[in-house]
Design a protein around this motif. Structure first.
Motif, PDB file in Angstrom:
ATOM      1  N   PRO A  67      -9.853  -0.197  11.167  1.00 29.36           N
ATOM      2  CA  PRO A  67      -8.809   0.828  11.356  1.00 29.36           C
ATOM      3  C   PRO A  67      -7.704   0.322  12.271  1.00 29.36           C
ATOM      4  O   PRO A  67      -7.935  -0.482  13.184  1.00 29.36           O
ATOM      5  CB  PRO A  67      -9.574   1.983  12.011  1.00 29.36           C
ATOM      6  CG  PRO A  67     -10.723   1.326  12.713  1.00 29.36           C
ATOM      7  CD  PRO A  67     -11.113   0.159  11.850  1.00 29.36           C
ATOM      8  N   PRO A 112       1.211   3.148  10.831  1.00 26.27           N
ATOM      9  CA  PRO A 112       1.312   3.686   9.466  1.00 26.27           C
ATOM     10  C   PRO A 112       0.566   2.865   8.416  1.00 26.27           C
ATOM     11  O   PRO A 112       0.300   3.358   7.328  1.00 26.27           O
ATOM     12  CB  PRO A 112       2.822   3.675   9.202  1.00 26.27           C
ATOM     13  CG  PRO A 112       3.400   2.711  10.188  1.00 26.27           C
ATOM     14  CD  PRO A 112       2.519   2.787  11.383  1.00 26.27           C
ATOM     15  N   LYS A 115      -2.502   2.032   8.659  1.00 27.00           N
ATOM     16  CA  LYS A 115      -3.796   2.730   8.653  1.00 27.00           C
ATOM     17  C   LYS A 115      -5.006   1.814   8.814  1.00 27.00           C
ATOM     18  O   LYS A 115      -5.912   2.121   9.577  1.00 27.00           O
ATOM     19  CB  LYS A 115      -3.959   3.590   7.391  1.00 27.00           C
ATOM     20  CG  LYS A 115      -2.904   4.684   7.266  1.00 27.00           C
ATOM     21  CD  LYS A 115      -3.108   5.517   6.025  1.00 27.00           C
ATOM     22  CE  LYS A 115      -2.033   6.584   5.925  1.00 27.00           C
ATOM     23  NZ  LYS A 115      -2.176   7.396   4.685  1.00 27.00           N
ATOM     24  N   GLU A 116      -5.076   0.712   8.056  1.00 30.92           N
ATOM     25  CA  GLU A 116      -6.233  -0.159   8.187  1.00 30.92           C
ATOM     26  C   GLU A 116      -5.867  -1.589   7.785  1.00 30.92           C
ATOM     27  O   GLU A 116      -4.868  -1.829   7.111  1.00 30.92           O
ATOM     28  CB  GLU A 116      -7.405   0.329   7.334  1.00 30.92           C
ATOM     29  CG  GLU A 116      -7.172   0.232   5.839  1.00 30.92           C
ATOM     30  CD  GLU A 116      -8.396   0.622   5.012  1.00 30.92           C
ATOM     31  OE1 GLU A 116      -9.422   0.988   5.595  1.00 30.92           O
ATOM     32  OE2 GLU A 116      -8.308   0.540   3.773  1.00 30.92           O
ATOM     33  N   HIS A 147      -3.712  -5.133   3.425  1.00 27.70           N
ATOM     34  CA  HIS A 147      -3.651  -3.685   3.655  1.00 27.70           C
ATOM     35  C   HIS A 147      -3.746  -2.941   2.323  1.00 27.70           C
ATOM     36  O   HIS A 147      -3.241  -3.403   1.310  1.00 27.70           O
ATOM     37  CB  HIS A 147      -2.339  -3.291   4.347  1.00 27.70           C
ATOM     38  CG  HIS A 147      -2.102  -4.013   5.632  1.00 27.70           C
ATOM     39  ND1 HIS A 147      -2.786  -3.717   6.795  1.00 27.70           N
ATOM     40  CD2 HIS A 147      -1.258  -5.027   5.948  1.00 27.70           C
ATOM     41  CE1 HIS A 147      -2.371  -4.511   7.765  1.00 27.70           C
ATOM     42  NE2 HIS A 147      -1.446  -5.316   7.273  1.00 27.70           N
ATOM     43  N   ARG A 148      -4.418  -1.806   2.388  1.00 24.39           N
ATOM     44  CA  ARG A 148      -4.568  -0.915   1.240  1.00 24.39           C
ATOM     45  C   ARG A 148      -5.338  -1.589   0.109  1.00 24.39           C
ATOM     46  O   ARG A 148      -6.177  -2.452   0.349  1.00 24.39           O
ATOM     47  CB  ARG A 148      -3.195  -0.392   0.776  1.00 24.39           C
ATOM     48  CG  ARG A 148      -2.296   0.125   1.903  1.00 24.39           C
ATOM     49  CD  ARG A 148      -2.703   1.459   2.466  1.00 24.39           C
ATOM     50  NE  ARG A 148      -1.811   1.900   3.519  1.00 24.39           N
ATOM     51  CZ  ARG A 148      -0.707   2.646   3.337  1.00 24.39           C
ATOM     52  NH1 ARG A 148      -0.361   3.011   2.119  1.00 24.39           N
ATOM     53  NH2 ARG A 148       0.022   2.996   4.358  1.00 24.39           N
TER      54      ARG A 148
END
Length: 327
Positions: A15, A20, A22-23, A232-233
């Motif tokens: 995390p 923004p 997020k992870e 990311h994502r």
């Protein structure tokens, strides 16, 4: 959360609080005599705890573990000191290693501050951002002597995997991806993201960060990637996404050129305020200060791209920079 990608190859979800993005997707590869941890997270408790738990569940052994960084940003490199054992190696591109050492020493801060203020960014706001910038507060703290530089084409072998360094400057001056040819898999880092657009900012000492990024995207199209692993994502269709990113920046370049054409004598800060941004803010005035800083850097990269190609002119007077259409 741990996800198995293939044999002895895993994703650990880290995390990123107050961010923004997020992870972070941290990747772990296990071999008989060596382990490899790719990207780590900010130097903060939530990131450290998630990574510790994931590595413990996977049975990782610090005395066997090397670290590989796709690039220098703090959300990828911040925890290096916490997870590197004596005698183990930290790998990062030669170019980003040089920048990283300059950033840690504070060598770049004054020049970057002067450029932003000369381009119209309010000095008081910039000073406040610099004092509270999480990317600096939670950046890594490591001696450069513990890092080993990589060049384009260098290979790192772990277990049944061979990772080939692909230098793709743009997001950072020495940004890298890693190509697993046998598995037709590319670890894309932040170079290719699939539901967000990588931030391309103006770097000190780099004439044209955006031009470098677009050239790197064209280079990236040449790999027969079947599985992409972003930082990311979620992953997506690699070649399709690259073409989308190229088209996105073509539109942004046109937008910035139109802004200068309609507002001759405008500053970069004013130009950034007129660009369109995908953010939950009603107006430029309600942008979070740090997001204004990121937007300014991205606007500057587009202005540099246009200036280098003779599409616009930058005029400097009394320490301030303003922009005009070419001609």
């Amino acid at each position: 959360m741990i996800e198995r990608i293939m044999d002895d190859f895993y994703r650990i979800s880290v995390p990123l609080p107050q961010n923004p993005l997020k992870e972070l997707n941290s990747y772990f590869i296990r071999g008989d005599d060596r382990e490899l941890l790719i990207d780590l997270g900010f130097r903060m408790h939530a990131c450290r705890e998630a990574l510790e738990e994931g590595l413990a569940e996977l049975g990782s052994r610090p005395e066997k573990r090397d670290i590989l960084l796709t690039h220098l940003h703090a959300d990828h490199s911040g925890l290096v000191s916490d997870f590197i054992a004596p005698g183990r190696h930290v790998f990062i591109s030669d170019i980003d290693l040089e920048y990283l050492m300059r950033i840690i020493s504070g060598d770049t801060r004054g020049a970057l501050h002067r450029r932003f203020t000369s381009e119209g960014f309010p000095d008081e706001l910039l000073t406040r951002i610099e004092k509270n910038n999480l990317t600096r507060i939670y950046a890594l703290n490591v001696d450069g002597a513990r890092c080993q530089g990589l060049q384009d084409g260098d290979e790192i072998r772990v277990g049944n995997y061979c990772l080939k360094t692909v230098l793709v400057p743009g997001h950072t001056p020495g940004n890298t991806m890693f190509w697993l040819e046998e598995q037709k898999t590319m670890i894309t880092g932040d170079h290719v993201l699939f539901d967000i657009t990588p931030n391309i900012t103006a770097w000190m000492g780099v004439d044209d960060s955006l031009g470098d990024y677009l050239d790197s995207l064209q280079k990236s199209l040449g790999y027969p990637v079947e599985l992409s692993l972003p930082s990311h994502r979620k992953p997506g269709a690699y070649h399709e996404r690259i073409r989308e990113l190229l088209a996105h920046h073509e539109r942004r370049i046109g937008q910035v050129q139109d802004i200068i054409g309609a507002n001759p004598g405008i500053s970069a800060y004013e130009a950034a305020s007129r660009m369109t941004w995908k953010i939950r803010a009603k107006s430029w005035g309600t942008f979070p200060p740090t997001q204004k800083w990121f937007a300014m850097g991205e606007c500057l990269s587009h202005l540099d791209y246009l200036r280098v190609r003779g599409k616009i002119r930058r005029v400097e007077a009394d320490g301030a920079c303003i922009y005009y259409p070419a001609g």
